[in-house]
Scaffold this motif. Structure first.
Motif, PDB file in Angstrom:
ATOM      1  N   ALA A   1       3.221  -4.899   2.680  1.00 57.74           N
ATOM      2  CA  ALA A   1       4.175  -3.546   3.216  1.00 57.74           C
ATOM      3  C   ALA A   1       3.835  -2.625   2.782  1.00 57.74           C
ATOM      4  O   ALA A   1       2.639  -2.107   2.140  1.00 57.74           O
ATOM      5  N   VAL A   2       3.588  -1.207   3.889  1.00 54.72           N
ATOM      6  CA  VAL A   2       3.121  -0.191   3.980  1.00 54.72           C
ATOM      7  C   VAL A   2       4.383   1.393   3.578  1.00 54.72           C
ATOM      8  O   VAL A   2       4.922   1.130   4.612  1.00 54.72           O
ATOM      9  N   ILE A   3       4.246   1.923   2.397  1.00 52.82           N
ATOM     10  CA  ILE A   3       4.753   3.210   2.516  1.00 52.82           C
ATOM     11  C   ILE A   3       3.928   4.281   2.460  1.00 52.82           C
ATOM     12  O   ILE A   3       3.212   4.149   1.408  1.00 52.82           O
TER      13      ILE A   3
ATOM     14  N   THR B   1      -0.865  -1.142  -4.459  1.00 47.80           N
ATOM     15  CA  THR B   1      -2.015  -0.076  -4.303  1.00 47.80           C
ATOM     16  C   THR B   1      -1.996   1.556  -4.110  1.00 47.80           C
ATOM     17  O   THR B   1      -0.934   0.978  -2.611  1.00 47.80           O
ATOM     18  N   LEU B   2      -1.976   2.038  -5.214  1.00 47.72           N
ATOM     19  CA  LEU B   2      -1.556   3.239  -4.990  1.00 47.72           C
ATOM     20  C   LEU B   2      -2.904   4.059  -4.447  1.00 47.72           C
ATOM     21  O   LEU B   2      -4.057   4.104  -4.430  1.00 47.72           O
ATOM     22  N   VAL B   3      -2.660   4.631  -3.168  1.00 50.14           N
ATOM     23  CA  VAL B   3      -3.234   5.497  -2.122  1.00 50.14           C
ATOM     24  C   VAL B   3      -3.601   7.518  -2.266  1.00 50.14           C
ATOM     25  O   VAL B   3      -2.762   7.402  -1.847  1.00 50.14           O
ATOM     26  N   ASP B   4      -4.520   7.209  -2.350  1.00 47.80           N
ATOM     27  CA  ASP B   4      -4.502   9.167  -2.708  1.00 47.80           C
ATOM     28  C   ASP B   4      -6.132   9.511  -2.668  1.00 47.80           C
ATOM     29  O   ASP B   4      -6.680   9.537  -3.604  1.00 47.80           O
ATOM     30  N   PRO B   5      -6.664  10.538  -1.704  1.00 52.10           N
ATOM     31  CA  PRO B   5      -7.820  11.004  -2.152  1.00 52.10           C
ATOM     32  C   PRO B   5      -7.558  12.381  -2.898  1.00 52.10           C
ATOM     33  O   PRO B   5      -9.203  12.672  -3.161  1.00 52.10           O
ATOM     34  N   ARG B   6      -6.413  12.728  -3.098  1.00 52.78           N
ATOM     35  CA  ARG B   6      -6.603  14.164  -4.314  1.00 52.78           C
ATOM     36  C   ARG B   6      -6.630  13.430  -6.243  1.00 52.78           C
ATOM     37  O   ARG B   6      -5.253  13.185  -5.910  1.00 52.78           O
ATOM     38  N   GLU B   7      -8.103  12.956  -6.436  1.00 53.22           N
ATOM     39  CA  GLU B   7      -8.198  12.931  -7.378  1.00 53.22           C
ATOM     40  C   GLU B   7      -7.216  13.084  -8.971  1.00 53.22           C
ATOM     41  O   GLU B   7      -6.241  12.707  -9.622  1.00 53.22           O
ATOM     42  N   ALA B   8      -6.681  14.011  -8.512  1.00 53.50           N
ATOM     43  CA  ALA B   8      -5.853  15.221  -9.223  1.00 53.50           C
ATOM     44  C   ALA B   8      -4.474  14.419  -9.553  1.00 53.50           C
ATOM     45  O   ALA B   8      -3.685  14.656 -10.543  1.00 53.50           O
ATOM     46  N   PHE B   9      -3.933  14.006  -8.518  1.00 53.85           N
ATOM     47  CA  PHE B   9      -2.623  13.476  -7.894  1.00 53.85           C
ATOM     48  C   PHE B   9      -2.751  11.972  -8.189  1.00 53.85           C
ATOM     49  O   PHE B   9      -2.128  11.883  -9.025  1.00 53.85           O
ATOM     50  N   GLY B  10      -3.138  11.463  -7.926  1.00 54.27           N
ATOM     51  CA  GLY B  10      -3.991   9.997  -8.398  1.00 54.27           C
ATOM     52  C   GLY B  10      -4.154   9.607  -9.405  1.00 54.27           C
ATOM     53  O   GLY B  10      -5.715   8.636  -9.660  1.00 54.27           O
ATOM     54  N   ALA B  11      -4.559  10.035 -10.783  1.00 53.75           N
ATOM     55  CA  ALA B  11      -5.109  10.136 -11.817  1.00 53.75           C
ATOM     56  C   ALA B  11      -4.360   9.137 -12.315  1.00 53.75           C
ATOM     57  O   ALA B  11      -2.629   8.912 -12.601  1.00 53.75           O
TER      58      ALA B  11
ATOM     59  N   ILE C   1       8.116   9.743  -5.968  1.00 54.08           N
ATOM     60  CA  ILE C   1       8.507   8.709  -6.389  1.00 54.08           C
ATOM     61  C   ILE C   1       7.486   7.579  -6.183  1.00 54.08           C
ATOM     62  O   ILE C   1       8.207   6.190  -6.898  1.00 54.08           O
ATOM     63  N   ALA C   2       6.267   7.844  -5.845  1.00 52.26           N
ATOM     64  CA  ALA C   2       5.261   6.487  -6.524  1.00 52.26           C
ATOM     65  C   ALA C   2       4.961   5.813  -8.070  1.00 52.26           C
ATOM     66  O   ALA C   2       4.836   5.219  -8.079  1.00 52.26           O
ATOM     67  N   GLN C   3       5.529   7.527  -9.097  1.00 55.48           N
ATOM     68  CA  GLN C   3       5.153   6.963 -10.296  1.00 55.48           C
ATOM     69  C   GLN C   3       6.894   6.091 -10.208  1.00 55.48           C
ATOM     70  O   GLN C   3       7.098   5.094 -11.310  1.00 55.48           O
TER      71      GLN C   3
ATOM     72  N   ALA D   1       0.865  -1.171   0.066  1.00 50.21           N
ATOM     73  CA  ALA D   1      -0.038   0.131  -0.450  1.00 50.21           C
ATOM     74  C   ALA D   1       1.366   0.933   0.020  1.00 50.21           C
ATOM     75  O   ALA D   1       1.574   1.256   0.967  1.00 50.21           O
ATOM     76  N   VAL D   2       0.750   2.200  -0.734  1.00 43.19           N
ATOM     77  CA  VAL D   2       1.543   3.377  -0.913  1.00 43.19           C
ATOM     78  C   VAL D   2       0.670   4.304  -1.125  1.00 43.19           C
ATOM     79  O   VAL D   2      -0.150   4.033  -1.192  1.00 43.19           O
TER      80      VAL D   2
END
Length: 347
Positions: A248-250, A210-220, A194-196, A187-188
Protein backbone atom coordinates in the motif's frame (compact mmCIF):
# COMPACT_ATOMS: atom_id res chain seq x y z
CA UNK A 1 13.24 -2.64 5.19
CA UNK A 2 12.70 -4.41 8.48
CA UNK A 3 12.81 -8.18 8.70
CA UNK A 4 9.67 -10.17 9.26
CA UNK A 5 8.82 -10.84 12.89
CA UNK A 6 9.63 -14.32 14.20
CA UNK A 7 5.95 -15.20 14.53
CA UNK A 8 5.65 -14.72 10.73
CA UNK A 9 8.68 -16.93 9.93
CA UNK A 10 7.45 -20.31 11.09
CA UNK A 11 8.75 -22.52 8.23
CA UNK A 12 12.10 -20.68 8.33
CA UNK A 13 12.44 -21.19 12.08
CA UNK A 14 11.70 -24.91 11.75
CA UNK A 15 14.37 -25.20 9.06
CA UNK A 16 16.79 -23.30 11.31
CA UNK A 17 16.32 -25.87 14.05
CA UNK A 18 16.96 -28.68 11.57
CA UNK A 19 20.13 -26.92 10.38
CA UNK A 20 21.30 -26.97 14.01
CA UNK A 21 20.92 -30.76 14.08
CA UNK A 22 17.53 -30.89 15.76
CA UNK A 23 14.26 -32.27 14.43
CA UNK A 24 11.20 -30.12 13.83
CA UNK A 25 7.51 -30.36 13.06
CA UNK A 26 4.96 -27.90 11.71
CA UNK A 27 1.43 -27.60 13.06
CA UNK A 28 -1.12 -25.80 10.87
CA UNK A 29 -4.73 -24.88 11.56
CA UNK A 30 -6.71 -26.43 8.69
CA UNK A 31 -10.31 -25.88 9.77
CA UNK A 32 -12.23 -23.91 12.39
CA UNK A 33 -15.80 -23.67 13.64
CA UNK A 34 -17.47 -21.23 15.98
CA UNK A 35 -15.26 -18.85 17.92
CA UNK A 36 -11.89 -20.55 17.42
CA UNK A 37 -9.16 -17.98 18.18
CA UNK A 38 -6.93 -18.51 15.09
CA UNK A 39 -7.82 -18.78 11.41
CA UNK A 40 -6.97 -21.61 9.04
CA UNK A 41 -3.36 -21.30 7.96
CA UNK A 42 -2.02 -20.21 11.37
CA UNK A 43 1.15 -22.14 12.16
CA UNK A 44 3.27 -23.34 15.04
CA UNK A 45 6.81 -24.75 14.78
CA UNK A 46 7.84 -27.37 17.34
CA UNK A 47 11.36 -28.71 17.92
CA UNK A 48 12.25 -32.11 19.36
CA UNK A 49 13.17 -30.22 22.54
CA UNK A 50 9.58 -28.89 22.78
CA UNK A 51 10.70 -25.41 21.79
CA UNK A 52 7.88 -23.57 20.00
CA UNK A 53 7.36 -20.51 17.85
CA UNK A 54 4.07 -19.23 16.49
CA UNK A 55 0.53 -20.05 17.53
CA UNK A 56 -2.39 -22.22 16.46
CA UNK A 57 -4.84 -21.17 19.16
CA UNK A 58 -3.52 -18.15 20.99
CA UNK A 59 -2.34 -20.43 23.79
CA UNK A 60 -5.46 -22.55 24.25
CA UNK A 61 -4.27 -25.92 22.90
CA UNK A 62 -0.57 -25.39 22.25
CA UNK A 63 0.41 -27.84 25.01
CA UNK A 64 -1.65 -30.64 23.49
CA UNK A 65 -0.33 -29.86 19.99
CA UNK A 66 3.26 -30.00 21.22
CA UNK A 67 2.60 -33.46 22.66
CA UNK A 68 1.18 -34.61 19.30
CA UNK A 69 4.16 -33.12 17.47
CA UNK A 70 6.68 -34.89 19.70
CA UNK A 71 4.90 -38.19 18.99
CA UNK A 72 4.93 -37.43 15.27
CA UNK A 73 8.68 -36.77 15.44
CA UNK A 74 9.11 -40.22 16.98
CA UNK A 75 6.89 -42.27 14.65
CA UNK A 76 7.20 -40.13 11.49
CA UNK A 77 3.45 -40.07 10.99
CA UNK A 78 1.56 -36.85 10.17
CA UNK A 79 -1.85 -36.47 11.73
CA UNK A 80 -4.86 -34.20 11.95
CA UNK A 81 -6.10 -33.60 15.47
CA UNK A 82 -9.30 -31.89 16.52
CA UNK A 83 -10.07 -29.95 19.68
CA UNK A 84 -13.28 -28.54 21.08
CA UNK A 85 -15.70 -31.19 19.81
CA UNK A 86 -17.82 -30.56 22.89
CA UNK A 87 -17.86 -27.89 25.56
CA UNK A 88 -16.26 -30.30 28.04
CA UNK A 89 -13.44 -31.04 25.63
CA UNK A 90 -13.08 -27.35 24.92
CA UNK A 91 -12.58 -26.53 28.59
CA UNK A 92 -10.17 -29.47 29.00
CA UNK A 93 -7.72 -28.03 26.45
CA UNK A 94 -8.41 -24.37 27.11
CA UNK A 95 -11.00 -23.52 24.44
CA UNK A 96 -13.34 -21.93 26.95
CA UNK A 97 -15.02 -20.08 24.10
CA UNK A 98 -16.39 -23.41 22.87
CA UNK A 99 -14.85 -23.13 19.40
CA UNK A 100 -13.51 -26.10 17.44
CA UNK A 101 -10.29 -26.39 15.47
CA UNK A 102 -8.58 -29.06 13.37
CA UNK A 103 -4.80 -28.97 13.26
CA UNK A 104 -2.44 -30.68 10.84
CA UNK A 105 0.78 -31.87 12.51
CA UNK A 106 3.69 -32.77 10.20
CA UNK A 107 7.23 -33.87 11.06
CA UNK A 108 9.59 -32.33 8.49
CA UNK A 109 11.66 -34.81 6.49
CA UNK A 110 10.64 -37.77 8.63
CA UNK A 111 8.46 -40.70 7.56
CA UNK A 112 5.35 -39.46 5.79
CA UNK A 113 6.05 -35.83 6.64
CA UNK A 114 6.92 -33.24 4.00
CA UNK A 115 10.38 -33.53 2.51
CA UNK A 116 12.83 -31.00 3.87
CA UNK A 117 13.46 -29.88 0.27
CA UNK A 118 9.80 -28.95 -0.15
CA UNK A 119 9.84 -26.78 2.97
CA UNK A 120 13.10 -25.22 1.77
CA UNK A 121 11.42 -24.39 -1.55
CA UNK A 122 8.55 -22.81 0.38
CA UNK A 123 11.00 -20.71 2.40
CA UNK A 124 12.75 -19.62 -0.79
CA UNK A 125 9.47 -18.56 -2.39
CA UNK A 126 8.62 -16.58 0.72
CA UNK A 127 12.03 -14.89 0.67
CA UNK A 128 11.44 -13.90 -2.97
CA UNK A 129 7.96 -12.54 -2.14
CA UNK A 130 6.50 -15.08 -4.53
CA UNK A 131 2.94 -16.02 -3.54
CA UNK A 132 2.24 -19.73 -3.34
CA UNK A 133 0.03 -22.36 -1.75
CA UNK A 134 1.27 -25.31 0.26
CA UNK A 135 -1.15 -28.07 -0.74
CA UNK A 136 -1.48 -31.33 1.20
CA UNK A 137 -3.83 -34.28 0.65
CA UNK A 138 -4.55 -35.75 4.11
CA UNK A 139 -5.73 -39.10 2.70
CA UNK A 140 -2.57 -39.81 0.72
CA UNK A 141 -0.16 -37.29 2.29
CA UNK A 142 0.73 -36.06 -1.20
CA UNK A 143 2.11 -32.53 -1.08
CA UNK A 144 3.07 -29.81 -3.55
CA UNK A 145 3.58 -26.09 -3.90
CA UNK A 146 1.25 -24.27 -6.29
CA UNK A 147 2.23 -20.89 -7.74
CA UNK A 148 0.13 -18.25 -9.49
CA UNK A 149 1.36 -19.21 -12.94
CA UNK A 150 1.02 -22.98 -12.54
CA UNK A 151 -1.23 -24.99 -14.87
CA UNK A 152 -2.46 -27.80 -12.64
CA UNK A 153 -5.91 -28.98 -11.52
CA UNK A 154 -5.25 -27.16 -8.23
CA UNK A 155 -4.41 -23.86 -9.95
CA UNK A 156 -7.92 -22.37 -9.86
CA UNK A 157 -8.70 -23.06 -6.18
CA UNK A 158 -5.14 -22.12 -5.22
CA UNK A 159 -5.43 -18.78 -7.05
CA UNK A 160 -8.76 -18.09 -5.35
CA UNK A 161 -7.21 -18.88 -1.98
CA UNK A 162 -4.27 -16.54 -2.63
CA UNK A 163 -6.51 -13.72 -3.88
CA UNK A 164 -8.76 -14.10 -0.86
CA UNK A 165 -5.77 -14.52 1.48
CA UNK A 166 -7.65 -17.42 3.02
CA UNK A 167 -6.35 -20.93 3.68
CA UNK A 168 -8.73 -23.87 3.73
CA UNK A 169 -9.88 -27.02 2.01
CA UNK A 170 -10.83 -27.20 -1.66
CA UNK A 171 -14.60 -27.42 -2.38
CA UNK A 172 -14.26 -31.21 -2.64
CA UNK A 173 -12.46 -31.15 0.74
CA UNK A 174 -9.69 -33.40 -0.56
CA UNK A 175 -6.78 -30.92 -0.52
CA UNK A 176 -5.86 -28.44 2.17
CA UNK A 177 -4.47 -25.23 0.69
CA UNK A 178 -2.20 -23.26 3.01
CA UNK A 179 -1.74 -19.74 1.63
CA UNK A 180 1.70 -18.14 1.81
CA UNK A 181 1.26 -14.62 0.49
CA UNK A 182 4.16 -12.15 0.80
CA UNK A 183 4.10 -10.06 3.99
CA UNK A 184 2.21 -6.78 3.72
CA UNK A 185 4.18 -3.58 3.17
CA UNK A 186 3.30 0.10 3.33
CA UNK A 187 5.15 3.11 1.92
CA UNK A 188 4.20 6.41 3.57
CA UNK A 189 5.40 9.57 1.82
CA UNK A 190 5.59 12.62 4.05
CA UNK A 191 6.86 12.80 7.65
CA UNK A 192 3.85 14.81 8.85
CA UNK A 193 1.66 14.57 11.96
CA UNK A 194 -0.64 12.02 10.37
CA UNK A 195 2.36 9.80 9.67
CA UNK A 196 3.30 9.89 13.36
CA UNK A 197 0.03 8.13 14.12
CA UNK A 198 -0.14 6.05 10.92
CA UNK A 199 3.26 4.36 11.17
CA UNK A 200 2.66 2.59 14.52
CA UNK A 201 -0.89 1.72 13.45
CA UNK A 202 0.49 0.11 10.30
CA UNK A 203 2.94 -2.00 12.30
CA UNK A 204 0.18 -3.14 14.66
CA UNK A 205 -1.83 -4.20 11.60
CA UNK A 206 1.07 -6.32 10.36
CA UNK A 207 2.60 -4.02 7.74
CA UNK A 208 6.32 -3.61 7.17
CA UNK A 209 6.02 0.17 6.95
CA UNK A 210 8.60 2.57 5.56
CA UNK A 211 8.45 6.35 5.92
CA UNK A 212 9.78 8.36 2.96
CA UNK A 213 10.80 12.02 3.20
CA UNK A 214 13.92 13.66 1.75
CA UNK A 215 13.61 16.40 4.36
CA UNK A 216 15.76 15.00 7.15
CA UNK A 217 14.48 17.51 9.69
CA UNK A 218 10.96 16.14 9.16
CA UNK A 219 11.85 12.48 8.89
CA UNK A 220 14.06 12.41 11.98
CA UNK A 221 14.28 9.43 14.32
CA UNK A 222 13.45 11.78 17.19
CA UNK A 223 10.04 12.39 15.61
CA UNK A 224 9.58 8.76 14.48
CA UNK A 225 11.45 6.61 17.02
CA UNK A 226 12.11 3.09 15.85
CA UNK A 227 10.58 3.54 12.39
CA UNK A 228 12.20 2.64 9.07
CA UNK A 229 12.91 5.94 7.29
CA UNK A 230 14.27 6.66 3.82
CA UNK A 231 15.53 10.16 3.03
CA UNK A 232 15.62 9.49 -0.71
CA UNK A 233 13.53 11.37 -3.22
CA UNK A 234 10.13 9.57 -3.27
CA UNK A 235 10.44 7.98 -6.73
CA UNK A 236 13.88 6.60 -5.82
CA UNK A 237 12.50 5.34 -2.52
CA UNK A 238 9.59 3.57 -4.26
CA UNK A 239 12.08 1.75 -6.48
CA UNK A 240 14.09 0.68 -3.44
CA UNK A 241 11.03 -0.55 -1.57
CA UNK A 242 9.68 -2.43 -4.58
CA UNK A 243 5.92 -2.06 -5.06
CA UNK A 244 3.85 -5.19 -5.66
CA UNK A 245 0.31 -6.47 -5.09
CA UNK A 246 0.94 -6.73 -1.32
CA UNK A 247 2.01 -3.09 -0.95
CA UNK A 248 0.00 0.00 0.00
CA UNK A 249 1.22 3.51 -0.83
CA UNK A 250 0.03 6.64 1.00
CA UNK A 251 1.15 10.18 0.18
CA UNK A 252 0.59 12.79 2.86
CA UNK A 253 2.40 16.00 1.90
CA UNK A 254 -0.03 17.26 -0.82
CA UNK A 255 3.08 18.93 -2.24
CA UNK A 256 3.38 17.96 -5.92
CA UNK A 257 7.17 18.02 -5.74
CA UNK A 258 7.10 15.20 -3.18
CA UNK A 259 3.84 13.34 -3.78
CA UNK A 260 3.73 13.24 -7.58
CA UNK A 261 6.97 11.26 -8.11
CA UNK A 262 5.71 8.55 -5.75
CA UNK A 263 2.24 8.57 -7.33
CA UNK A 264 3.68 8.07 -10.81
CA UNK A 265 5.67 5.02 -9.68
CA UNK A 266 2.68 3.64 -7.75
CA UNK A 267 0.31 3.99 -10.72
CA UNK A 268 2.74 1.99 -12.86
CA UNK A 269 2.94 -0.76 -10.23
CA UNK A 270 0.64 -3.52 -8.96
CA UNK A 271 0.23 -1.96 -5.49
CA UNK A 272 -3.21 -2.81 -4.12
CA UNK A 273 -3.82 0.62 -2.61
CA UNK A 274 -2.83 4.19 -3.42
CA UNK A 275 -4.22 6.94 -1.21
CA UNK A 276 -3.36 10.64 -1.41
CA UNK A 277 -4.03 13.37 1.14
CA UNK A 278 -5.64 16.56 -0.08
CA UNK A 279 -8.96 18.26 -0.58
CA UNK A 280 -11.20 17.71 -3.60
CA UNK A 281 -9.71 20.86 -5.17
CA UNK A 282 -6.18 19.63 -4.53
CA UNK A 283 -7.01 16.30 -6.09
CA UNK A 284 -8.55 17.94 -9.15
CA UNK A 285 -5.26 19.75 -9.77
CA UNK A 286 -3.43 16.44 -9.21
CA UNK A 287 -5.64 14.75 -11.80
CA UNK A 288 -4.96 17.51 -14.33
CA UNK A 289 -1.20 17.10 -13.85
CA UNK A 290 -1.40 13.33 -14.29
CA UNK A 291 -3.59 13.65 -17.39
CA UNK A 292 -1.06 16.05 -18.88
CA UNK A 293 1.62 13.42 -18.30
CA UNK A 294 -0.39 10.82 -20.22
CA UNK A 295 -1.97 8.78 -17.43
CA UNK A 296 -5.35 7.31 -18.39
CA UNK A 297 -8.63 7.83 -16.58
CA UNK A 298 -8.57 4.17 -15.47
CA UNK A 299 -5.11 4.57 -13.95
CA UNK A 300 -6.01 7.80 -12.16
CA UNK A 301 -9.21 6.19 -10.83
CA UNK A 302 -7.02 3.91 -8.70
CA UNK A 303 -6.20 6.85 -6.45
CA UNK A 304 -8.19 7.17 -3.22
CA UNK A 305 -8.52 10.89 -2.69
CA UNK A 306 -9.31 12.44 -0.35
CA UNK A 307 -7.55 9.58 1.41
CA UNK A 308 -9.30 7.40 4.01
CA UNK A 309 -12.86 6.36 4.77
CA UNK A 310 -15.32 9.16 5.47
CA UNK A 311 -15.70 8.77 9.22
CA UNK A 312 -15.70 12.46 10.04
CA UNK A 313 -12.04 12.35 11.09
CA UNK A 314 -10.58 15.63 12.38
CA UNK A 315 -7.36 14.91 14.29
CA UNK A 316 -4.19 13.40 12.78
CA UNK A 317 -4.81 10.16 14.67
CA UNK A 318 -8.41 9.96 13.46
CA UNK A 319 -7.29 10.56 9.88
CA UNK A 320 -4.67 7.82 10.29
CA UNK A 321 -7.37 5.48 11.57
CA UNK A 322 -9.56 6.27 8.55
CA UNK A 323 -6.63 5.50 6.24
CA UNK A 324 -5.90 2.15 7.91
CA UNK A 325 -9.59 1.28 7.72
CA UNK A 326 -9.73 2.03 3.99
CA UNK A 327 -6.50 0.13 3.30
CA UNK A 328 -7.95 -2.86 5.16
CA UNK A 329 -11.19 -2.70 3.20
CA UNK A 330 -9.35 -2.65 -0.12
CA UNK A 331 -7.13 -5.55 0.97
CA UNK A 332 -9.89 -7.76 2.30
CA UNK A 333 -12.56 -6.76 -0.22
CA UNK A 334 -10.54 -6.47 -3.44
CA UNK A 335 -13.70 -6.19 -5.55
CA UNK A 336 -14.27 -2.74 -4.00
CA UNK A 337 -11.03 -1.34 -5.44
CA UNK A 338 -11.54 1.47 -7.96
CA UNK A 339 -11.87 0.22 -11.50
CA UNK A 340 -12.95 -3.29 -10.46
CA UNK A 341 -16.47 -4.61 -10.74
CA UNK A 342 -18.22 -5.87 -7.63
CA UNK A 343 -17.80 -9.62 -7.28
CA UNK A 344 -21.45 -10.33 -8.04
CA UNK A 345 -21.20 -8.39 -11.31
CA UNK A 346 -17.87 -9.76 -12.44
CA UNK A 347 -17.88 -12.03 -15.45
Amino acid sequence: MSAAADHDRIPEIALGWIAEGRRAALATVVQTWGSAPRQAGAQLAISDEAQIMGSVSGGCVEGAVVAEALEALEDGTPRIVEFGVSDDDAFAVGLACGGRIRILVEPIGIGQGPAKALVEELAQARAERRACVYAVHPDTWARRLVYRDDATPLAAPALAAMDGDKSGFTPEEDWFLGVHNPPLRMAVVGAVHIAQALMPMARIMGYDATLVDPREAFGAQARFPGEAILHDWPDEAMEKIGLDERTAVITLTHDPKLDDPAIRIALASDCFYLGCLGSTRTHAKRVARLEAEGFTAAQIARIHAPVGLDIGAKTPAEIAASIIAQVTERLRRPATRPGLKPAEDAA
